[in-house]
Design a protein around this motif. Structure first.
Motif: not given
Length: 192
Positions: A52-68
């Motif tokens: 679960q920590l890996d998932r959150l860290q991966l998600l919080a590290g994504l910075s794609d403006p389209t995804l955001l």
């Protein structure tokens, strides 16, 4: 009010009023960041396991403006006084409503009086675009349902509950662990 939470640098994040809740956590306003809200996990789901920590860290590290622009992806992880992850910040969607309130005729007339069939088609297209933006090699929307898509008064769409997406992390696959039976493939009913 929830216990005090901190960012990764140890600075306190001042939580405001409760603005929502779900099975996994409570969402609070953030007093000094009106554009953000904080999802703080319930004690029943803490402590988070390494996947679960890996998932959150991966998600919080994504910075794609389209995804955001298509999701309420975690932007900042939140920690307790012991340094354990207990939640995250995400975009504040104040005034947005679950998409089913738009496509149901009675609530549409009351909450979205501007919405004619052309607008409904535009919102459907925006929902498809949001799903397309989230559909990536390392992400799978595991719990897509009418409560996890919000629509703004202007007809924009965002996907929420991103912290349940299935992700591929360097340490392996982290599957989605939640689903609504009415949206689950029949061959998966009754399985863990």
């Amino acid at each position: 009010m929830s216990a005090q939470v901190f960012n990764a640098k140890g600075h306190p994040i001042p939580l405001g009023a409760r603005v929502g809740e779900g099975g996994g956590g409570v969402v609070y306003g953030v007093l000094d960041q009106p554009q953000a809200v904080a999802k703080v996990f319930r004690d029943s789901v803490l402590p988070l396991d390494s996947r679960q920590l890996d998932r959150l860290q991966l998600l919080a590290g994504l910075s794609d403006p389209t995804l955001l622009g298509a999701t309420t992806i975690p932007t900042v992880l939140l920690y307790d006084q012991r340094g354990q992850v207990v939640g995250y910040l995400m975009e504040n969607l104040y005034g947005w409503r679950p998409i089913h309130q738009l496509y149901q005729p009675k609530t549409r007339l009351r909450l979205f009086p501007w919405a004619n069939h052309t607008h409904l088609i535009q919102v459907a297209r925006r929902l498809a675009e949001a799903v397309g933006a989230a559909h990536r090699p390392d992400l799978v929307i595991g719990d897509l349902n009418e409560a996890n898509a919000l629509v703004s008064p202007e007809g924009d769409v965002r996907l929420i509950d991103v912290d349940s997406f299935q992700v591929k992390t360097p340490s392996g696959l982290v599957p989605c662990e939640v689903a609504r039976p009415e949206y689950l493939a029949p061959e998966l009913h009754g399985l863990s």
